[in-house]
Each structure stands twice: as C-alpha cells, then as structure tokens.
Write an enzyme that holds these catalytic residues in place. Structure first.
Site, PDB file in Angstrom:
ATOM      1  N   ARG A 131       0.843  -1.186   0.000  1.00 16.20           N
ATOM      2  CA  ARG A 131       0.000   0.000   0.000  1.00 16.20           C
ATOM      3  C   ARG A 131       0.889   1.250   0.000  1.00 16.20           C
ATOM      4  O   ARG A 131       1.932   1.278   0.664  1.00 16.20           O
ATOM      5  CB  ARG A 131      -0.929   0.025   1.226  1.00 16.20           C
ATOM      6  CG  ARG A 131      -2.064  -0.993   1.159  1.00 16.20           C
ATOM      7  CD  ARG A 131      -3.075  -0.601   0.100  1.00 16.20           C
ATOM      8  NE  ARG A 131      -4.205  -1.514   0.008  1.00 16.20           N
ATOM      9  CZ  ARG A 131      -4.309  -2.515  -0.839  1.00 16.20           C
ATOM     10  NH1 ARG A 131      -3.294  -2.796  -1.655  1.00 16.20           N
ATOM     11  NH2 ARG A 131      -5.394  -3.250  -0.898  1.00 16.20           N
ATOM     12  N   HIS A 133       0.238  -0.396 -10.333  1.00 16.44           N
ATOM     13  CA  HIS A 133      -0.651  -1.200  -9.482  1.00 16.44           C
ATOM     14  C   HIS A 133      -1.067  -2.495 -10.205  1.00 16.44           C
ATOM     15  O   HIS A 133      -2.262  -2.796 -10.324  1.00 16.44           O
ATOM     16  CB  HIS A 133      -1.891  -0.408  -9.069  1.00 16.44           C
ATOM     17  CG  HIS A 133      -2.508  -0.931  -7.796  1.00 16.44           C
ATOM     18  ND1 HIS A 133      -3.111  -0.112  -6.873  1.00 16.44           N
ATOM     19  CD2 HIS A 133      -2.609  -2.199  -7.292  1.00 16.44           C
ATOM     20  CE1 HIS A 133      -3.570  -0.834  -5.865  1.00 16.44           C
ATOM     21  NE2 HIS A 133      -3.261  -2.107  -6.105  1.00 16.44           N
TER      22      HIS A 133
END
Length: 310
Positions: A225, A273
C-alpha cells in the site's frame, strides 16, 4: 426462500461475475437471486467493491455479510454504518499473482539484471551475483500474500525473515514482531518487500528513522500500500544512496500524477498497481463459499478484524 445477493461493484464487472457467481452458487445447491439492484431491506449478502457506489449500509436491515472483491479493506473497515461481518478477498489466483510478481522483482535485484539490461553497450561485465543463500530478504507483513511470497523465496534458497505487528508462525521462516523485531529485520534486509495492510498503525512504516536502519544500498519493493512509505523520506534516502533502488507498485494517489518525482527518479521503477489483481474465476469461488457458509451457520472465511483494520 431465495438468498438475495446484491452485486455492488463497477458495472463493467457485472457481465464477468454474474455467470461465474450463478454457476458456483448453483453447484453449491443454493437457491439464490443475484442482481445489481434490490430493495435494501431484502438483501442478504453484498458482493462489494469500494468503487461500486454503496457506502451507507443502514437500510440493509436483513444483511448477513459484506463480501469484498478487494484484498484491501481500508476504505470500508471504518464505515460505522456497517455492523455485519466483513470478509476481505483472499483467493489463490490473487495470491499466486502476487507471489510471481514479488519473486520476479526480488530476482531482478538479486541477479543485478538492470546492469546488463541498461548497461553500456560493449562493456564486458562479469559481476557475478551471490547465491540466494547469501542474500537476505525481509518481508514486512505475514498475511496470506506475505506468507506465500516468503515461502516461495525461501524455496529458492534466500535467507527470508518476516515481520508482522503481532506474532505469527510460518514454518521454515524466521518470524519477528513488534518494534524490536522491526529494527532487527531492517538492519539485515538487503532486499525489503512491503506487504502490510494500510492502517493508521502501519502508515509511514518506512520513514527517515527506519530507512536509516537498512544496510546502505538496500533495495525496496512495495506492492502493498502507498501509505506504508513516507515519500519524501524515501526520495531523500534514494538521493543519498542509503536506498539503492525502489520498485513501487502502489501510491498514495493513483494513478500516479504525471509530475510526481518518482516517474523521473533514476533509481525508482514505477509499475501501475499491477502486482496482483483479483481473478474473477477464483474470487467468485471464494465469494460463493462464504455465502454457503453463512447459510449453513459456519464461520465466514477471511473475516476482517474491524479494530485492527484488516
């Protein structure tokens, strides 16, 4: 009475998930009604993604559980209108994808691939890497993804140490926890992989003080994250050489703005991502198994601890 299942995710996913969920629920012998719209008071389960538009669960008075399609639940775990069980996505397709990505980037650093891929043409480089058994790799976060990555790297011979905020046991892996354990892990980590959840307690786990503990020139890989890293501190560590290179797949703002310094920093690799993605086939199986469990009065899989935030 049919079990009413509301699909609340991006509309583009409906034609992908509808046949899969219908097939698996049917195979499990569940009498169901699966739709993208129901009167809230008639819904038993919500198949959920944070970008599906649902945020107020107050009207869902019959709701038994919310079953997330995402591994990360930071955007919903603190929702005070959600009082029923919340399950996050843990499926073998997502786990396998993450393991492959992590192992690939660890091997890239370990073998020094960039020097040969981007090195000067005509230069006969004979930089021989150490064996994996001579390389220290640390993984912060020992959930399903961290454990799978740690075991895969250990199977290749790497010296793997794992760290988590609370005690964990993974067979064959040295597992440490707490603040003292974090210090011990960081001081030996030639390659550091971040797979922690995003919670107030994990924000800026890598900051100036902790980055300074790493061996000089350490490599960082973050498919976890974005908020786990203090970006200004990491850029400073990269500029000073304290951190040799960082491969970053997640960011505080996504998509990463075009003027972000990570894009142009010579010692940063940006990936958009893509370290792992929920695979509809395997994710639908997990969702349907949890619905079966709910209807049979069995414990749900992968329940979120609302106090911990994951």
């Amino acid at each position: 009475m049919a079990v009413n299942v509301l699909f609340s995710a991006r509309p583009a996913l409906w034609p992908v998930y509808e046949p899969l969920l219908s097939t698996y629920l049917g195979e499990l012998g569940i009498d169901f009604d699966l739709r993208t719209e129901f009167p809230p008071e008639e819904v038993d389960y919500v198949v959920y993604a944070p970008n599906g538009g649902l945020s107020d669960f107050t009207p869902y008075t019959r709701l038994k559980a919310v079953l997330s399609l995402w591994a990360g639940v930071e955007s919903i775990a603190g929702n005070m209108t959600l009082t029923v069980p919340l399950a996050r996505m843990v499926d073998h397709g997502l786990t396998q994808g993450m393991t492959e990505w992590v192992v690939g980037h660890v091997l890239r650093y370990h073998l020094g691939m960039d020097a040969h891929i981007h090195g000067l043409k005509g230069e006969w480089r004979q930089d021989v890497p150490p064996l994996a058994s001579e390389r220290s790799v640390a993984i912060l976060g020992l959930g399903a993804l961290g454990q799978a990555s740690a075991l895969a790297l250990s199977a290749l011979g790497f010296q793997v140490t794992g760290w988590s905020r609370s005690p964990r046991h993974v067979s064959g892996i040295t597992c440490l926890h707490g603040s003292e354990g974090l210090t011990q892990v960081l001081t030996a980590a030639e390659i550091l992989v971040l797979l922690l959840p995003s919670t107030p307690a994990t924000e800026n786990t890598l900051r100036a003080e902790t980055l300074a503990l790493l061996p000089r020139g350490a490599r960082i890989i973050n498919p976890g994250r974005g908020p786990l890293i203090d970006d200004a501190a990491l850029l400073a560590a990269l500029d000073s050489g304290q951190v040799g290179h960082a491969t970053l797949d997640v960011f505080r703002t996504e998509p990463l703005p075009s003027d972000d310094p990570y894009w142009t920093h010579p010692n940063v690799t940006v990936t958009p991502h893509i370290a792992s993605e929920t695979r509809p086939v395997t994710a639908a199986q997990v969702i349907c198994e949890n619905i079966r469990r709910g209807e049979q009065g069995e414990p749900f899989l992968h329940l979120v601890d609302r106090e911990q935030g994951y």
